[in-house]
Design an enzyme around this catalytic site. Structure first.
Site, PDB file in Angstrom:
ATOM      1  N   GLY A  69      18.119  35.618  35.332  1.00  0.00           N
ATOM      2  CA  GLY A  69      17.171  36.164  34.370  1.00  0.00           C
ATOM      3  C   GLY A  69      17.107  35.274  33.145  1.00  0.00           C
ATOM      4  N   ILE A  72      19.177  35.086  30.549  1.00  0.00           N
ATOM      5  CA  ILE A  72      20.464  34.446  30.250  1.00  0.00           C
ATOM      6  C   ILE A  72      20.777  33.392  31.301  1.00  0.00           C
ATOM      7  CG2 ILE A  72      22.948  34.817  30.044  1.00  0.00           C
ATOM      8  CD1 ILE A  72      22.375  37.535  28.819  1.00  0.00           C
ATOM      9  N   ARG A  82      11.849  34.034  44.320  1.00  0.00           N
ATOM     10  CA  ARG A  82      10.628  33.440  43.787  1.00  0.00           C
ATOM     11  C   ARG A  82      10.803  31.936  43.896  1.00  0.00           C
ATOM     12  NH1 ARG A  82      13.511  35.746  39.515  1.00  0.00           N
ATOM     13  NH2 ARG A  82      14.092  34.355  37.792  1.00  0.00           N
ATOM     14  N   ARG A  90      29.429  41.837  33.461  1.00  0.00           N
ATOM     15  CA  ARG A  90      30.202  43.046  33.193  1.00  0.00           C
ATOM     16  C   ARG A  90      31.424  43.030  34.105  1.00  0.00           C
ATOM     17  NH1 ARG A  90      27.707  43.199  29.203  1.00  0.00           N
ATOM     18  NH2 ARG A  90      26.273  44.823  28.437  1.00  0.00           N
ATOM     19  N   HIS A 143      35.569  39.639  25.796  1.00  0.00           N
ATOM     20  CA  HIS A 143      34.192  40.148  25.730  1.00  0.00           C
ATOM     21  C   HIS A 143      33.531  39.773  24.397  1.00  0.00           C
ATOM     22  CE1 HIS A 143      31.350  43.496  27.371  1.00  0.00           C
ATOM     23  NE2 HIS A 143      30.677  42.486  26.842  1.00  0.00           N
ATOM     24  N   GLY A 177      30.918  37.386  24.307  1.00  0.00           N
ATOM     25  CA  GLY A 177      29.747  36.579  24.640  1.00  0.00           C
ATOM     26  C   GLY A 177      28.634  36.635  23.618  1.00  0.00           C
TER      27      GLY A 177
END
Length: 317
Positions: free
Chosen positions: A158, A160, A183, A235, A282, A284
């Site tokens: 996506g 990111i 795609r 996650r 965590h 980021g």
């Protein structure tokens, strides 16, 4: 005052954004801290129409939506929204912060990748001991791994994922891309079994959904080539921790993780001591880029809201 003339109430997590709301809106600051203390929850809770959640998961308090009868829109400051979705009342629009963390998350994905490949944790520990001990021996048998010439598989292509690719390409790598649906130039998730054995580095960027929970399990890891590196900036629940510990403990795989399951990771958890594992807590999105980009998103969304325009980044319900 007639209802049509009354300013519409919004909650925002920063004082600066509260001072700069568009005409027609009035804002209260809700930081999510000390909600049980006097004033922790503004008295206007029953008047809120637009709720911008605090960034930190622990401070978001989405359960407060049940006390907001006028609520029509909720804005997260995270790209993920699985922690909020169960609390959003029927008929309320939920928007995520797509794009807000692209640069910071991509920077960390690249940092973790390079650090793990180039043995940076080892050198930091040696520095603490005042020890000069390069990885090579007698000028041959170099131990440090290069990113150059590697094949990198991005799982979750996506915004990111594409930001990660832009930062990877100058390092002379080949990039494979996987998304939920295929795609041009991007493989479908159904192709992942065939792609995993080709990848030297696998970067996980998928959202946490019913389909992705436990995606990286024993079978997934077994398909990765010997010595490959798993990087997770998505996650923690996407990876089955026990399966990863087993592979890393055997020395077959390496891992660099910004997220874990459970989280926070208990001090006695075996993942801390598994060989060839690098862990950051965590972080980021927690960089200097966050606040100015968050303020821009809040400003743009509130202007759309007060003008009756469609909001950006609406989460399909």
């Amino acid at each position: 005052m007639p209802e049509t003339m009354r300013p519409r109430r919004v909650w925002v997590p920063f004082g600066r954004s509260a001072r700069e709301v568009p005409d027609g809106l009035v804002a209260d600051v809700f930081t999510g801290l000390d909600v049980d203390a006097p004033g922790g929850v503004p008295d206007s809770v029953g008047e809120v129409e637009f709720f911008v959640l605090p960034y930190a998961f622990a401070d978001a308090h989405p359960e407060l939506m049940a006390r907001m009868p006028r609520l029509t829109a909720v804005q997260t400051l995270t790209a993920g929204y699985e922690h909020v979705l169960p609390f959003v009342p029927e008929g309320v629009t939920l928007c995520n912060a797509r794009g807000l963390h692209d640069a910071s998350a991509a920077e960390l994905a690249l940092t973790l990748t390079l650090s793990a490949l180039r043995n940076i944790p080892r050198y930091v520990r040696q520095q603490d001991r005042g020890e000069w001990a390069p990885a090579y021996k007698d000028g041959v048998g170099v131990v440090d791994d290069a990113l150059a010439d590697k094949t990198v598989l991005i799982v979750g292509y996506g915004s990111i994922g594409s930001a990660i690719e832009r930062r990877l390409l100058p390092f002379e790598v080949d990039v494979l891309r996987v998304a939920r649906t295929a795609r041009e130039g991007v493989h479908a998730m159904s192709d992942i079994n065939a792609l995993l054995p080709r990848a030297d580095v696998v970067i996980i960027v998928v959202p946490a959904t019913d389909q992705t929970r436990g995606l990286v399990d024993k079978a997934f890891l077994a398909r990765m080539k010997d010595g490959a590196l798993l990087v997770n900036v998505a996650r923690g629940v996407v990876v089955r921790t026990d399966d990863l510990v087993a592979e890393c403990a055997s020395g077959r795989l390496r891992a660099a993780l910004d997220v874990t399951d459970p989280e926070p990771l208990p001090a006695d958890h075996p993942l801390w001591r598994a060989p060839n594992v690098l862990i950051s807590p965590h972080v980021g999105g927690a960089t200097s880029a966050f606040l100015p980009r968050a303020l821009r998103i809040i400003d743009q969304q509130l202007r759309r809201f007060v003008n009756g325009e469609e909001l950006a980044n609406i989460v399909p319900r």
